[in-house]
Design a protein around this motif. Sequence first.
Motif, short mmCIF file in Angstrom:
data_model
loop_
_atom_site.label_atom_id
_atom_site.label_comp_id
_atom_site.label_asym_id
_atom_site.label_seq_id
_atom_site.Cartn_x
_atom_site.Cartn_y
_atom_site.Cartn_z
N MET A 123 0.82 -1.20 0.00
CA MET A 123 0.00 0.00 0.00
C MET A 123 0.86 1.25 0.00
O MET A 123 2.03 1.22 0.37
CB MET A 123 -0.93 0.03 1.21
N SER A 183 -4.81 8.60 4.27
CA SER A 183 -5.42 7.55 3.46
C SER A 183 -4.39 6.47 3.16
O SER A 183 -3.19 6.68 3.33
CB SER A 183 -5.96 8.13 2.16
N SER A 203 -3.83 3.12 0.16
CA SER A 203 -4.37 2.48 -1.03
C SER A 203 -3.40 1.45 -1.56
O SER A 203 -2.18 1.63 -1.50
CB SER A 203 -4.68 3.51 -2.12
N ASN A 227 -7.49 -0.54 1.03
CA ASN A 227 -7.86 0.84 0.73
C ASN A 227 -8.70 1.38 1.87
O ASN A 227 -9.52 0.66 2.43
CB ASN A 227 -8.68 0.92 -0.57
N THR A 286 -10.79 0.38 6.71
CA THR A 286 -10.86 0.04 5.29
C THR A 286 -12.15 0.57 4.67
O THR A 286 -13.11 0.90 5.38
CB THR A 286 -10.79 -1.48 5.07
N ASP A 287 -12.17 0.62 3.35
CA ASP A 287 -13.37 1.07 2.64
C ASP A 287 -14.59 0.22 2.94
O ASP A 287 -15.72 0.70 2.84
CB ASP A 287 -13.11 1.08 1.13
#
Length: 153
Positions: free
Chosen positions: A10, A41, A43, A48, A76-77
């Motif tokens: 990430m 953030s 990713s 993510n 996380t998303d």
Amino acid sequence: MTELKHKHLMTLTLSVDFAGMMVIGQTPAGLRRIAPVTGGSFSGERLNGKVLPGADWVINRPDGVMEIDVRLPLETDDGAMIYLNYQGRFLATPDAMARMAKGVLLKPEEYSLAVTAKFESGAENYLWLNNVVAAGTGEQTADGPVYSIFEIG
């Protein structure tokens, strides 16, 4: 084996409240400070989401090396929670460190920022993170560091 097997895990981007840094003072280990991480953030192919508030426990050692010890909750998303702890060091010449202490943003070639990271999660989809060995490199920005974190092995 002569090569280190690795895979990008990430990119971690942090927002740090440098003005809100707490100065503990000179200790036997060095100058101790705590920098609030206000967010950010992350990713990657399998990870993510957003960084929740945490902190960086910083020590500027007498030999000029800055040690970092960062502890962050990640969300996380898909709503899972992950604990991230990474430790490492920031190396630069005494002149570069003095300029950075005055708020100057250093050029990437003026320093080396390297970390090792450990993840913990109880979320079913992210249990695999509990066994990841990770290392990364970082780069300064005006808002905070940006790291490239790699899974090793």
